[in-house]
Design a protein around this motif. Structure first.
Motif, PDB file in Angstrom:
ATOM      1  N   CYS A  30     -56.623 -49.660   2.976  1.00 22.91           N
ATOM      2  CA  CYS A  30     -56.321 -48.950   1.729  1.00 22.91           C
ATOM      3  C   CYS A  30     -56.636 -49.870   0.564  1.00 22.91           C
ATOM      4  CB  CYS A  30     -54.852 -48.537   1.698  1.00 22.91           C
ATOM      5  SG  CYS A  30     -54.415 -47.342   2.966  1.00 22.91           S
ATOM      6  N   VAL A  31     -57.254 -49.311  -0.472  1.00 21.42           N
ATOM      7  CA  VAL A  31     -57.646 -50.091  -1.638  1.00 21.42           C
ATOM      8  C   VAL A  31     -57.219 -49.352  -2.900  1.00 21.42           C
ATOM      9  CG1 VAL A  31     -59.580 -51.126  -2.900  1.00 21.42           C
ATOM     10  CG2 VAL A  31     -59.647 -51.017  -0.396  1.00 21.42           C
ATOM     11  N   ALA A  32     -56.610 -50.086  -3.813  1.00 20.23           N
ATOM     12  CA  ALA A  32     -56.262 -49.546  -5.131  1.00 20.23           C
ATOM     13  C   ALA A  32     -57.097 -50.289  -6.165  1.00 20.23           C
ATOM     14  CB  ALA A  32     -54.778 -49.734  -5.414  1.00 20.23           C
ATOM     15  N   THR A  33     -57.868 -49.532  -6.959  1.00 22.25           N
ATOM     16  CA  THR A  33     -58.674 -50.153  -8.010  1.00 22.25           C
ATOM     17  C   THR A  33     -58.263 -49.593  -9.363  1.00 22.25           C
ATOM     18  OG1 THR A  33     -60.432 -48.520  -7.733  1.00 22.25           O
ATOM     19  CG2 THR A  33     -60.666 -50.590  -6.519  1.00 22.25           C
ATOM     20  N   LEU A  34     -58.276 -50.472 -10.331  1.00 18.99           N
ATOM     21  CA  LEU A  34     -57.915 -50.106 -11.694  1.00 18.99           C
ATOM     22  C   LEU A  34     -58.937 -50.720 -12.632  1.00 18.99           C
ATOM     23  CD1 LEU A  34     -55.854 -48.833 -13.670  1.00 18.99           C
ATOM     24  CD2 LEU A  34     -54.658 -51.028 -13.647  1.00 18.99           C
ATOM     25  N   GLN A  35     -59.617 -49.872 -13.377  1.00 18.97           N
ATOM     26  CA  GLN A  35     -60.630 -50.299 -14.335  1.00 18.97           C
ATOM     27  C   GLN A  35     -61.659 -51.218 -13.677  1.00 18.97           C
ATOM     28  OE1 GLN A  35     -58.073 -51.895 -17.393  1.00 18.97           O
ATOM     29  NE2 GLN A  35     -57.267 -49.881 -17.888  1.00 18.97           N
ATOM     30  N   GLY A  36     -62.099 -50.816 -12.472  1.00 22.54           N
ATOM     31  CA  GLY A  36     -63.129 -51.538 -11.755  1.00 22.54           C
ATOM     32  C   GLY A  36     -62.663 -52.776 -11.007  1.00 22.54           C
ATOM     33  N   ARG A  37     -61.385 -53.065 -11.039  1.00 19.52           N
ATOM     34  CA  ARG A  37     -60.847 -54.270 -10.387  1.00 19.52           C
ATOM     35  C   ARG A  37     -59.916 -53.878  -9.241  1.00 19.52           C
ATOM     36  NH1 ARG A  37     -57.239 -59.014 -13.232  1.00 19.52           N
ATOM     37  NH2 ARG A  37     -57.196 -60.330 -11.392  1.00 19.52           N
ATOM     38  N   VAL A  38     -60.087 -54.542  -8.111  1.00 20.08           N
ATOM     39  CA  VAL A  38     -59.205 -54.311  -6.971  1.00 20.08           C
ATOM     40  C   VAL A  38     -57.857 -54.962  -7.274  1.00 20.08           C
ATOM     41  CG1 VAL A  38     -58.797 -54.777  -4.532  1.00 20.08           C
ATOM     42  CG2 VAL A  38     -61.094 -54.168  -5.307  1.00 20.08           C
ATOM     43  N   ILE A  39     -56.798 -54.135  -7.275  1.00 19.22           N
ATOM     44  CA  ILE A  39     -55.463 -54.687  -7.540  1.00 19.22           C
ATOM     45  C   ILE A  39     -54.582 -54.685  -6.299  1.00 19.22           C
ATOM     46  CG2 ILE A  39     -55.493 -54.246 -10.023  1.00 19.22           C
ATOM     47  CD1 ILE A  39     -53.812 -51.728  -9.505  1.00 19.22           C
ATOM     48  N   ALA A  40     -55.039 -54.011  -5.252  1.00 13.83           N
ATOM     49  CA  ALA A  40     -54.334 -54.038  -3.973  1.00 13.83           C
ATOM     50  C   ALA A  40     -55.330 -53.661  -2.881  1.00 13.83           C
ATOM     51  CB  ALA A  40     -53.165 -53.071  -3.968  1.00 13.83           C
ATOM     52  N   LYS A  41     -55.224 -54.365  -1.752  1.00 18.85           N
ATOM     53  CA  LYS A  41     -56.111 -54.099  -0.621  1.00 18.85           C
ATOM     54  C   LYS A  41     -55.371 -54.519   0.634  1.00 18.85           C
ATOM     55  CE  LYS A  41     -60.793 -55.124   0.927  1.00 18.85           C
ATOM     56  NZ  LYS A  41     -62.029 -55.844   0.568  1.00 18.85           N
ATOM     57  N   SER A  42     -55.273 -53.604   1.603  1.00 20.37           N
ATOM     58  CA  SER A  42     -54.480 -53.926   2.781  1.00 20.37           C
ATOM     59  C   SER A  42     -54.861 -53.103   4.001  1.00 20.37           C
ATOM     60  CB  SER A  42     -52.996 -53.699   2.480  1.00 20.37           C
ATOM     61  OG  SER A  42     -52.210 -54.048   3.596  1.00 20.37           O
ATOM     62  N   ASN A  43     -54.765 -53.739   5.149  1.00 19.28           N
ATOM     63  CA  ASN A  43     -54.839 -53.056   6.436  1.00 19.28           C
ATOM     64  C   ASN A  43     -53.441 -52.802   6.980  1.00 19.28           C
ATOM     65  OD1 ASN A  43     -57.679 -52.840   6.895  1.00 19.28           O
ATOM     66  ND2 ASN A  43     -57.718 -55.055   7.162  1.00 19.28           N
ATOM     67  N   ARG A  44     -52.416 -53.189   6.207  1.00 16.01           N
ATOM     68  CA  ARG A  44     -51.021 -53.063   6.647  1.00 16.01           C
ATOM     69  C   ARG A  44     -50.228 -52.073   5.799  1.00 16.01           C
ATOM     70  NH1 ARG A  44     -48.317 -58.187   5.940  1.00 16.01           N
ATOM     71  NH2 ARG A  44     -49.608 -58.372   4.096  1.00 16.01           N
ATOM     72  N   ALA A  45     -50.918 -51.255   5.030  1.00 13.65           N
ATOM     73  CA  ALA A  45     -50.238 -50.282   4.167  1.00 13.65           C
ATOM     74  C   ALA A  45     -49.519 -49.230   5.010  1.00 13.65           C
ATOM     75  CB  ALA A  45     -51.238 -49.614   3.230  1.00 13.65           C
ATOM     76  N   ILE A  46     -48.496 -48.644   4.428  1.00 12.27           N
ATOM     77  CA  ILE A  46     -47.788 -47.550   5.076  1.00 12.27           C
ATOM     78  C   ILE A  46     -47.823 -46.325   4.162  1.00 12.27           C
ATOM     79  CG2 ILE A  46     -46.273 -48.959   6.525  1.00 12.27           C
ATOM     80  CD1 ILE A  46     -44.084 -48.679   4.462  1.00 12.27           C
ATOM     81  N   ILE A  47     -47.728 -45.168   4.771  1.00  7.42           N
ATOM     82  CA  ILE A  47     -47.703 -43.922   4.015  1.00  7.42           C
ATOM     83  C   ILE A  47     -46.303 -43.342   4.120  1.00  7.42           C
ATOM     84  CG2 ILE A  47     -48.658 -41.600   3.786  1.00  7.42           C
ATOM     85  CD1 ILE A  47     -51.202 -42.696   5.160  1.00  7.42           C
ATOM     86  N   LEU A  48     -45.730 -43.032   2.983  1.00 11.33           N
ATOM     87  CA  LEU A  48     -44.409 -42.412   2.927  1.00 11.33           C
ATOM     88  C   LEU A  48     -44.616 -40.928   2.670  1.00 11.33           C
ATOM     89  CD1 LEU A  48     -41.231 -43.730   1.290  1.00 11.33           C
ATOM     90  CD2 LEU A  48     -42.002 -41.440   0.702  1.00 11.33           C
ATOM     91  N   LYS A  49     -44.145 -40.117   3.605  1.00 15.51           N
ATOM     92  CA  LYS A  49     -44.213 -38.657   3.461  1.00 15.51           C
ATOM     93  C   LYS A  49     -42.796 -38.157   3.283  1.00 15.51           C
ATOM     94  CE  LYS A  49     -48.378 -38.259   6.212  1.00 15.51           C
ATOM     95  NZ  LYS A  49     -48.988 -37.670   7.424  1.00 15.51           N
ATOM     96  N   GLU A  50     -42.582 -37.512   2.139  1.00 19.89           N
ATOM     97  CA  GLU A  50     -41.239 -37.088   1.747  1.00 19.89           C
ATOM     98  C   GLU A  50     -41.222 -35.601   1.442  1.00 19.89           C
ATOM     99  OE1 GLU A  50     -37.939 -38.332  -1.661  1.00 19.89           O
ATOM    100  OE2 GLU A  50     -39.826 -39.414  -1.548  1.00 19.89           O
ATOM    101  N   SER A  51     -40.153 -34.940   1.852  1.00 20.13           N
ATOM    102  CA  SER A  51     -39.990 -33.513   1.549  1.00 20.13           C
ATOM    103  C   SER A  51     -40.289 -33.250   0.081  1.00 20.13           C
ATOM    104  CB  SER A  51     -38.562 -33.068   1.856  1.00 20.13           C
ATOM    105  OG  SER A  51     -38.282 -33.158   3.225  1.00 20.13           O
TER     106      SER A  51
END
Length: 126
Positions: A30-51
């Motif tokens: 998973c990768v989060a980019t902001l204004q062309g810059r990677v601000i988070a990158k991980s193979n250990r991310a989790i997904i939270l699914k909430e009602s």
């Protein structure tokens, strides 16, 4: 865990025991980019699914770029997760949040950070 005897039980789950929050491994980088810059990158991310909510990707704190991050004074309260603290990246105020001391039922998101995906350059999950 017996939430009736816990000292840090989520009041939301006590009041609404059928409310669902499910955590699962993202299963991909998973990768989060902001204004062309990677601000988070991980193979250990989790997904939270909430009602009643869209899925949210949470990144391990260690996988967040911290060069331009600053804590915010904003806080919100969730009766299921606890008090969220907010972070700003560069000029983007309050774009990320974390639960530094979550309720017992949500300890798996401690030391994880989530972003408002609609404020990032692209969706985190394809």
């Amino acid at each position: 865990m017996d939430v009736t005897t816990s000292t840090n039980a989520a009041p939301g789950f006590v009041k609404f025991p059928d409310y669902a929050i499910v955590l699962e491994k993202a299963g991909q980088e998973c990768v989060a980019t902001l204004q062309g810059r990677v601000i988070a990158k991980s193979n250990r991310a989790i997904i939270l699914k909430e009602s009643n909510h869209m899925p949210v990707v949470y990144f391990p704190l260690d996988d967040i770029e911290r060069d331009t991050v600053s804590p915010s004074d904003k806080e919100t309260f969730c009766p299921f997760k606890g008090t969220a603290s907010y972070w700003s990246f560069g000029n983007e105020k309050n774009i990320a949040w974390s639960y530094e001391d979550p309720f017992d039922e949500m300890l798996d998101i401690k030391d994880y950070v989530a972003f408002y995906s609609d404020r990032l350059d692209a969706p985190i999950l394809a």
